[in-house]
Design a protein around this motif. Structure first.
Motif: not given
Length: 404
Positions: A220-228, A192-198, A200-210
């Motif tokens: 990977m069309v159906d993978t994410g933190f929220k199910v639409p 989870d800390v790695l996610g925050a580091v990513i 901060r490095i990218e200056g982009t929300p972690f979910a967007q980076v993935l």
């Protein structure tokens, strides 16, 4: 007696997988369902879905599952992509990106109603510690130490808590480390800390980076933190083990917390995915970091990630101070985001030296065997994953079906 062979597997032996899962787990009410996908040399050799996604609804192959800690390898790959671009090094201290940790000490005494007594760590947390779980961080559900208790009290590892990435890091840094970084292996919030580091490095929300770096390029069309909303009918119910009733509903698919917006995206356990999506991720790993014409990371970077990084060598039984120290983890090392089989004989399960894998809290799991060119993805929805040895059993059945 004749038998058919597909991709070097005996199909009759592959058919044992759903028959076994049906008889031992689904018919007995131990698991709500079980979905298994096995491929070899990039071709699907077996796919089975048994049980119900929701009461009265048969499980289908496009079902969406909460994959919990199967998020960790994805986060780890994203981090190593940044390493390949020179944006971060394994030897970088965590405080370079999260200065909140500059005064975080190592637990000496206290906790509960008594203030913690700490001492400065022998060395700082490095990026490599986060990837291989040697950071001194922990999880509250281990319930072993006053540090674990502090995690529970602050709800720092409650994936439903309303943290932002920044408030999560701020809160976590106030709790002492369980031990000096590098001293032991302990399963933890490190990813989870790695996610925050990513982020901060990218200056982009972690979910967007993935999404931009992994899910989009790999299809990977159906993978994410929220199910639409338009896919929520495919989200399975999730259950928790109950000693008397076997299963108790934990999260309903039609009113799931995975269908809500959240301010914190857990790099350690937040994703939902499908059998086919996660299989695409596994195919990329089997392909040495490449799927089709899409290269995610280099083969050499993946080789590094799937080598044993436990300090001084050895396996999890020697290094772990919490869960995963049990005998069944003999012969198993840990790399950068994956467990790695060092010695199948010590592990006591058919496989190959160098196969790598991980699982999730809801009893999901995957493995990639580069020697036999096998990928396996297993999905169900029962927590905790320590309830039954189903993932080891499925791996055994997969390797038992090899016929070449």
């Amino acid at each position: 007696m004749s038998h058919s062979v597909i991709q070097g597997f005996d199909t009759k032996r592959l058919d044992r997988i759903p028959a076994f899962l049906q008889a031992k787990y689904v018919d007995t009410g131990r698991l709500p369902n079980a979905a298994t996908l096995v491929s070899r040399r990039g071709e699907i050799a077996h796919l089975s879905c048994i049980g119900e996604a929701r009461p009265g609804e048969a499980l289908k192959e496009d079902a969406i599952f909460r994959i919990a800690s199967m998020t960790k390898p994805i986060t780890s790959i994203a981090f190593m992509m940044l390493l390949e671009e020179g944006k971060v090094a394994l030897s970088d201290p965590l405080v370079k990106f999260c200065p909140e940790f500059k005064d975080t000490g190592v637990f000496v005494a206290g906790g509960g109603n008594v203030p913690f007594l700490t001492r400065p760590p022998v060395r700082p947390i490095l990026m490599v510690d986060l990837l291989r779980h040697t950071s001194g961080l922990t999880y509250g559900f281990q319930e072993r130490t006053p540090v674990d208790a502090a995690y529970r009290k602050t709800k720092i590892d409650d994936f439903d808590a309303a943290f932002t990435m920044d408030s999560f890091i701020e809160g976590l840094a106030k709790i002492p480390l369980q031990f000096d970084p590098g001293a032991h292996w302990n399963y933890s919030m490190a990813t989870d800390v790695l996610g925050a580091v990513i982020e901060r490095i990218e200056g982009t929300p972690f979910a967007q980076v993935l999404q931009d770096r992994i899910f989009g390029p790999l299809g990977m069309v159906d993978t994410g933190f929220k199910v639409p909303v338009d896919r929520q009918h495919r989200l399975t119910d999730a259950y928790a083990f109950h000693p008397k009733d076997k299963m108790q509903q934990f999260d309903a698919g039609d009113r799931s917390r995975w269908a809500k917006d959240r301010s914190f995206h857990s790099g350690g356990g937040g994703l939902a995915s499908t059998l086919h999506d996660y299989h695409r991720f596994c195919l990329m790993l089997l392909g040495g970091g490449k799927l089709g014409d899409t290269r995610i990371i280099s083969r050499k970077t993946l080789d590094l990630m799937t080598s044993n990084h436990l300090v001084g060598g050895g396996d999890l039984t020697q290094h772990s101070v919490g869960i995963f120290s049990e005998d069944e983890n003999a012969g198993v090392g840990f790399g950068l985001g994956f467990a790695v089989t060092l010695d199948p004989a010590a592990a006591g399960i058919p496989g190959s030296a160098g196969d790598f894998y991980w699982g999730g809290m809801f009893s999901t799991g995957f493995f990639v065997d580069p020697v036999e060119e096998i990928c396996m993805v297993f999905m169900t929805q029962l927590m905790p994953s320590s309830t039954y040895p189903v993932r080891r059993e499925v791996k055994t059945l997969v390797h038992a079906a090899i016929d070449d």
